[in-house]
Design a protein around this motif. Sequence first.
Motif, PDB file in Angstrom:
ATOM      1  N   GLY A 117       0.834  -1.188   0.000  1.00  0.00           N
ATOM      2  CA  GLY A 117       0.000   0.000   0.000  1.00  0.00           C
ATOM      3  C   GLY A 117       0.871   1.241   0.000  1.00  0.00           C
ATOM      4  N   ILE A 118       0.302   2.401   0.327  1.00  0.00           N
ATOM      5  CA  ILE A 118       1.064   3.647   0.398  1.00  0.00           C
ATOM      6  C   ILE A 118       0.700   4.408   1.667  1.00  0.00           C
ATOM      7  N   SER A 119       1.714   4.954   2.324  1.00  0.00           N
ATOM      8  CA  SER A 119       1.469   5.667   3.575  1.00  0.00           C
ATOM      9  C   SER A 119       1.021   7.101   3.345  1.00  0.00           C
ATOM     10  N   PHE A 120       1.282   7.639   2.139  1.00  0.00           N
ATOM     11  CA  PHE A 120       1.012   9.056   1.881  1.00  0.00           C
ATOM     12  C   PHE A 120      -0.363   9.285   1.273  1.00  0.00           C
ATOM     13  N   SER A 208       7.639  11.151   4.012  1.00  0.00           N
ATOM     14  CA  SER A 208       8.368  10.048   4.642  1.00  0.00           C
ATOM     15  C   SER A 208       8.897   9.156   3.531  1.00  0.00           C
ATOM     16  N   PHE A 209      10.200   9.127   3.378  1.00  0.00           N
ATOM     17  CA  PHE A 209      10.835   8.355   2.313  1.00  0.00           C
ATOM     18  C   PHE A 209      11.088   6.915   2.751  1.00  0.00           C
ATOM     19  N   LEU A 210      11.375   6.063   1.756  1.00  0.00           N
ATOM     20  CA  LEU A 210      11.656   4.650   2.024  1.00  0.00           C
ATOM     21  C   LEU A 210      12.546   4.111   0.919  1.00  0.00           C
ATOM     22  N   HIS A 211      13.680   3.548   1.294  1.00  0.00           N
ATOM     23  CA  HIS A 211      14.553   2.919   0.302  1.00  0.00           C
ATOM     24  C   HIS A 211      13.943   1.595  -0.145  1.00  0.00           C
ATOM     25  N   ILE A 233       5.454   1.891   6.662  1.00  0.00           N
ATOM     26  CA  ILE A 233       6.838   1.482   6.453  1.00  0.00           C
ATOM     27  C   ILE A 233       7.570   2.663   5.828  1.00  0.00           C
ATOM     28  N   ALA A 234       8.464   3.294   6.586  1.00  0.00           N
ATOM     29  CA  ALA A 234       9.177   4.478   6.090  1.00  0.00           C
ATOM     30  C   ALA A 234      10.444   4.682   6.908  1.00  0.00           C
ATOM     31  N   ASP A 235      11.294   5.604   6.448  1.00  0.00           N
ATOM     32  CA  ASP A 235      12.536   5.843   7.187  1.00  0.00           C
ATOM     33  C   ASP A 235      12.263   6.662   8.443  1.00  0.00           C
ATOM     34  N   ASP A 236      13.322   6.995   9.165  1.00  0.00           N
ATOM     35  CA  ASP A 236      13.193   7.639  10.478  1.00  0.00           C
ATOM     36  C   ASP A 236      13.166   9.159  10.417  1.00  0.00           C
ATOM     37  N   ASP A 237      13.130   9.728   9.216  1.00  0.00           N
ATOM     38  CA  ASP A 237      13.369  11.160   9.096  1.00  0.00           C
ATOM     39  C   ASP A 237      12.338  11.837   8.203  1.00  0.00           C
ATOM     40  N   PRO A 238      11.070  11.924   8.642  1.00  0.00           N
ATOM     41  CA  PRO A 238      10.082  12.670   7.853  1.00  0.00           C
ATOM     42  C   PRO A 238      10.537  14.119   7.724  1.00  0.00           C
ATOM     43  N   ALA A 239      10.392  14.662   6.514  1.00  0.00           N
ATOM     44  CA  ALA A 239      10.953  15.994   6.273  1.00  0.00           C
ATOM     45  C   ALA A 239       9.999  16.853   5.465  1.00  0.00           C
ATOM     46  N   GLU A 240       9.941  18.135   5.816  1.00  0.00           N
ATOM     47  CA  GLU A 240       9.143  19.081   5.046  1.00  0.00           C
ATOM     48  C   GLU A 240       9.797  19.312   3.677  1.00  0.00           C
ATOM     49  N   GLY A 282       3.490  13.013   6.898  1.00  0.00           N
ATOM     50  CA  GLY A 282       4.430  11.915   7.025  1.00  0.00           C
ATOM     51  C   GLY A 282       3.814  10.731   7.747  1.00  0.00           C
ATOM     52  N   ALA A 283       4.623   9.681   7.953  1.00  0.00           N
ATOM     53  CA  ALA A 283       4.111   8.414   8.483  1.00  0.00           C
ATOM     54  C   ALA A 283       4.876   7.977   9.728  1.00  0.00           C
ATOM     55  N   ARG A 284       4.133   7.711  10.795  1.00  0.00           N
ATOM     56  CA  ARG A 284       4.729   7.106  11.991  1.00  0.00           C
ATOM     57  C   ARG A 284       4.899   5.604  11.772  1.00  0.00           C
ATOM     58  N   THR A 285       6.005   5.050  12.241  1.00  0.00           N
ATOM     59  CA  THR A 285       6.302   3.634  11.986  1.00  0.00           C
ATOM     60  C   THR A 285       6.432   2.814  13.268  1.00  0.00           C
ATOM     61  N   ASP A 286       5.945   3.340  14.386  1.00  0.00           N
ATOM     62  CA  ASP A 286       6.079   2.627  15.664  1.00  0.00           C
ATOM     63  C   ASP A 286       5.484   1.224  15.609  1.00  0.00           C
TER      64      ASP A 286
END
Length: 307
Positions: A117-120, A208-211, A233-240, A282-286
């Motif tokens: 799916g997509i988080s955005f 929220s990016f993801l490799h 599922i995303a990296d730890d650094d959501p950015a404007e 962005g997306a929280r991944t907890d």
Amino acid sequence: MRVVVAGATGLIGSALVPLLRGRGHHVVALVRDGSRPVTTGQADTADEVVVADALDPVAVRAALRTARPDVVVHQLTALRRMNADAMETTARLRTEGTANLIMSAREAGAAKLVVQGISFATAPLGDPVLDEDAPLYLDAPDPTWARTVQAVAEMERLVLGTPDVAGTILRYGTLFGAQTQYDPEGPFGAKVGRGKLPIPDVATGVTSFLHVQDAALAALSAVDSEATGVFNIADDDPAEGSTWLPEYARMLGAPPPRVLPSDIAERVLGWVAHHQLTAMRGARTDRARTELGWKPTVSWRRGLASG
């Protein structure tokens, strides 16, 4: 376990296949007639190949009957080219294709379905970074994006509402890495590299990016985990947008993006890119960390410009 990967020749699927084989799973690649050739038996390739167009229910049923999967992983999109036709085909893969896979998986005795799916797709409401319970942007003013989000919602409903088959939705962040839009040679990367992508004067949208490799690792975790449900599922650094786009240009050795008033920027960028830069959440991944035991390994700050 016997794992069918639908979309095994795609960006995430091709990264996932060797990970599954390395974990000891028997991997069956489900490919569409006319896809790139898939070899079998090597460490980084599938054990078997079955052929079916996901939009053909008869062909999918026959393929999964042959494959006899314990788990089906759905990584199907048509987004190598980001145009209206590709978006519509992807919407159909997320609705009709998912329904075909679910029906056939149940008949073939599969116990689990793992779906991309997509988080955005969340509505631009509330906090800058949202968890999986946030509402989706079903009434987006752009018809193409509204169709995309509605297809995602229908896909999630189908997967989570199927009796006898456990469902896991992996809501991926914005993908980066080789052959993505953000590859320096990709459509988006090339524009940034040439200084041809402007930025709105107020760029507070959060990405929220993801490799790609981290997306594949998340799918591997989902196959092996007993956890089900929806996971960002995303990296730890959501950015404007005001942070990541100028930094991306710097990484590429490009001039800083020129700043335009928001209304003009929307006409230049198109609605979706403008939404990303000005309003997206962005997306929280907890939840993925706690229940799937997954965590990202590559930040956009390290890998966005490396391809």
